[in-house]
Scaffold this motif. Structure first.
Motif, PDB file in Angstrom:
ATOM      1  N   TYR A   1      -2.470   2.790  -0.311  1.00 44.18           N
ATOM      2  CA  TYR A   1      -1.451   1.951   0.333  1.00 44.18           C
ATOM      3  C   TYR A   1      -0.854   1.028  -0.715  1.00 44.18           C
ATOM      4  N   THR A   2       0.463   0.873  -0.683  1.00 47.07           N
ATOM      5  CA  THR A   2       1.138  -0.013  -1.632  1.00 47.07           C
ATOM      6  C   THR A   2       1.782  -1.161  -0.872  1.00 47.07           C
ATOM      7  N   VAL A   3       1.589  -2.371  -1.385  1.00 50.06           N
ATOM      8  CA  VAL A   3       2.183  -3.551  -0.753  1.00 50.06           C
ATOM      9  C   VAL A   3       3.694  -3.469  -0.882  1.00 50.06           C
ATOM     10  N   SER A   4       4.371  -3.509   0.265  1.00 53.84           N
ATOM     11  CA  SER A   4       5.839  -3.453   0.269  1.00 53.84           C
ATOM     12  C   SER A   4       6.449  -4.832   0.422  1.00 53.84           C
ATOM     13  N   SER A   5       5.919  -5.583   1.394  1.00 52.72           N
ATOM     14  CA  SER A   5       6.443  -6.937   1.620  1.00 52.72           C
ATOM     15  C   SER A   5       5.376  -7.774   2.328  1.00 52.72           C
ATOM     16  N   ARG A   6       5.529  -9.079   2.210  1.00 49.40           N
ATOM     17  CA  ARG A   6       4.565  -9.997   2.830  1.00 49.40           C
ATOM     18  C   ARG A   6       5.294 -11.115   3.534  1.00 49.40           C
ATOM     19  N   ASN A   7       4.702 -11.592   4.624  1.00 50.80           N
ATOM     20  CA  ASN A   7       5.167 -12.835   5.218  1.00 50.80           C
ATOM     21  C   ASN A   7       3.947 -13.703   5.512  1.00 50.80           C
ATOM     22  N   GLU A   8       4.115 -14.735   6.259  1.00 52.04           N
ATOM     23  CA  GLU A   8       3.024 -15.692   6.469  1.00 52.04           C
ATOM     24  C   GLU A   8       1.823 -15.091   7.186  1.00 52.04           C
ATOM     25  N   ASP A   9       2.063 -14.136   8.104  1.00 45.88           N
ATOM     26  CA  ASP A   9       0.969 -13.600   8.919  1.00 45.88           C
ATOM     27  C   ASP A   9       0.590 -12.153   8.601  1.00 45.88           C
ATOM     28  N   PHE A  10       1.571 -11.351   8.211  1.00 44.11           N
ATOM     29  CA  PHE A  10       1.337  -9.914   8.021  1.00 44.11           C
ATOM     30  C   PHE A  10       1.863  -9.430   6.673  1.00 44.11           C
ATOM     31  N   THR A  11       1.299  -8.310   6.244  1.00 46.06           N
ATOM     32  CA  THR A  11       1.767  -7.621   5.041  1.00 46.06           C
ATOM     33  C   THR A  11       2.084  -6.184   5.423  1.00 46.06           C
ATOM     34  N   VAL A  12       3.218  -5.696   4.958  1.00 51.78           N
ATOM     35  CA  VAL A  12       3.601  -4.312   5.227  1.00 51.78           C
ATOM     36  C   VAL A  12       3.141  -3.460   4.048  1.00 51.78           C
ATOM     37  N   LEU A  13       2.367  -2.414   4.371  1.00 50.63           N
ATOM     38  CA  LEU A  13       1.899  -1.467   3.372  1.00 50.63           C
ATOM     39  C   LEU A  13       2.594  -0.135   3.591  1.00 50.63           C
ATOM     40  N   SER A  14       2.994   0.507   2.517  1.00 49.09           N
ATOM     41  CA  SER A  14       3.595   1.838   2.634  1.00 49.09           C
ATOM     42  C   SER A  14       2.608   2.863   2.091  1.00 49.09           C
ATOM     43  N   TYR A  15       2.702   4.089   2.623  1.00 43.17           N
ATOM     44  CA  TYR A  15       1.795   5.151   2.193  1.00 43.17           C
ATOM     45  C   TYR A  15       2.403   6.500   2.531  1.00 43.17           C
ATOM     46  N   GLY A  16       1.741   7.549   2.049  1.00 42.98           N
ATOM     47  CA  GLY A  16       2.201   8.917   2.332  1.00 42.98           C
ATOM     48  C   GLY A  16       3.225   9.395   1.325  1.00 42.98           C
ATOM     49  N   GLU A  17       3.730  10.595   1.587  1.00 48.38           N
ATOM     50  CA  GLU A  17       4.706  11.206   0.692  1.00 48.38           C
ATOM     51  C   GLU A  17       5.948  10.341   0.589  1.00 48.38           C
ATOM     52  N   ASN A  18       6.319  10.001  -0.645  1.00 43.50           N
ATOM     53  CA  ASN A  18       7.465   9.133  -0.914  1.00 43.50           C
ATOM     54  C   ASN A  18       7.349   7.771  -0.228  1.00 43.50           C
ATOM     55  N   SER A  19       6.113   7.389   0.128  1.00 47.47           N
ATOM     56  CA  SER A  19       5.840   6.093   0.776  1.00 47.47           C
ATOM     57  C   SER A  19       6.700   5.875   2.002  1.00 47.47           C
ATOM     58  N   LYS A  20       6.933   6.970   2.768  1.00 48.07           N
ATOM     59  CA  LYS A  20       7.824   6.846   3.927  1.00 48.07           C
ATOM     60  C   LYS A  20       7.129   6.250   5.143  1.00 48.07           C
ATOM     61  N   ASN A  21       5.781   6.261   5.161  1.00 55.87           N
ATOM     62  CA  ASN A  21       5.047   5.665   6.280  1.00 55.87           C
ATOM     63  C   ASN A  21       4.697   4.212   5.958  1.00 55.87           C
ATOM     64  N   THR A  22       4.685   3.391   6.991  1.00 54.33           N
ATOM     65  CA  THR A  22       4.310   1.986   6.787  1.00 54.33           C
ATOM     66  C   THR A  22       3.316   1.561   7.860  1.00 54.33           C
ATOM     67  N   ILE A  23       2.571   0.518   7.514  1.00 55.75           N
ATOM     68  CA  ILE A  23       1.600  -0.052   8.443  1.00 55.75           C
ATOM     69  C   ILE A  23       1.589  -1.562   8.218  1.00 55.75           C
ATOM     70  N   GLU A  24       1.528  -2.312   9.328  1.00 52.22           N
ATOM     71  CA  GLU A  24       1.534  -3.769   9.251  1.00 52.22           C
ATOM     72  C   GLU A  24       0.099  -4.275   9.377  1.00 52.22           C
ATOM     73  N   VAL A  25      -0.339  -5.063   8.395  1.00 50.33           N
ATOM     74  CA  VAL A  25      -1.739  -5.490   8.327  1.00 50.33           C
ATOM     75  C   VAL A  25      -1.824  -7.016   8.357  1.00 50.33           C
ATOM     76  N   PRO A  26      -2.702  -7.572   9.214  1.00 57.12           N
ATOM     77  CA  PRO A  26      -2.903  -9.028   9.188  1.00 57.12           C
ATOM     78  C   PRO A  26      -3.392  -9.468   7.803  1.00 57.12           C
ATOM     79  N   ASN A  27      -2.851 -10.546   7.290  1.00 58.01           N
ATOM     80  CA  ASN A  27      -3.204 -11.013   5.951  1.00 58.01           C
ATOM     81  C   ASN A  27      -4.692 -11.307   5.783  1.00 58.01           C
ATOM     82  N   GLU A  28      -5.358 -11.664   6.867  1.00 57.02           N
ATOM     83  CA  GLU A  28      -6.789 -11.975   6.790  1.00 57.02           C
ATOM     84  C   GLU A  28      -7.623 -10.773   6.357  1.00 57.02           C
TER      85      GLU A  28
END
Length: 201
Positions: A149-176
């Motif tokens: 998973y590669t960090v795409s963007s962050r905000n105060e509560d969550f971080t968006v991670l991208s993954y998969g072929e060409n990083s087309k999939n994303t998942i939102e993860v609580p910063n904790e």
């Protein structure tokens, strides 16, 4: 028997003992000298190794104390080493989880980062609750555990991670649930219920 011959034999034996003693003393002296030189090299190697851990403008987290100093973790590569040359006045001010910056040959406390880090910590029960909700809502357990998973963007509560072929999939993860010291392009794995930085060996 001629006394002169006898005396000559005694002198030869003395000379032989003298030479033998000299050789023994010389050998002992050389061994001690070589041993000291070996220790100097070892100490030089230790200093060199320690300097390899110190990176200019790098952040280090205090993870423990030793009888000779403090154990620091490099926030870039997670390497832990023992720093024995920490000034006493600085040692008296820090405790576990303090964030230090190595700059111009010295460590300085990053007070704002330390406060932010301390404030970001949650208790074990709260962490487990967040983790269970995340696993349930995101279905991350259905994704291959070898996924990067590669960090795409962050905000105060969550971080968006991208993954998969060409990083087309994303998942939102609580910063904790993420390591504190990450930035965009940090690569992570999710194994045994935990996100960890991925390092190429």
């Amino acid at each position: 028997m001629d006394l002169d011959v006898f005396q000559d034999l005694i002198n030869k034996v003395k000379d032989s003992d003298l030479v033998q003693n000299f050789i023994t003393e010389l050998s002992n002296h050389l061994e001690k000298t070589n041993s000291k030189e070996g220790n100097k090299m070892t100490n030089n190697e230790k200093v060199s190794e320690l300097n390899n851990h110190r990176e200019e403008n790098c952040l280090y987290q205090v993870v423990d104390f030793s009888s000779d100093g403090v154990f620091l973790q490099n926030t870039n590569n997670n390497a832990i080493f023992e720093e024995k040359n920490m000034p006493k006045e600085l040692m008296d001010k820090i405790s576990n989880d303090y964030i230090l910056r190595y700059k111009d040959g010295n460590y300085v406390i990053e007070e704002e980062l330390t406060d932010d880090f301390m404030n970001s910590m949650v208790g074990v029960q709260e962490y487990k609750r967040i983790q269970e909700n995340f696993e349930k809502e995101s279905n991350i357990l259905k994704i291959d555990p070898n996924t990067h998973y590669t960090v795409s963007s962050r905000n105060e509560d969550f971080t968006v991670l991208s993954y998969g072929e060409n990083s087309k999939n994303t998942i939102e993860v609580p910063n904790e649930l993420l390591p504190y010291f990450i930035n965009e392009q940090t690569v992570l794995n999710y194994k045994n219920g935990k996100f960890e930085k991925f390092f190429n060996d």
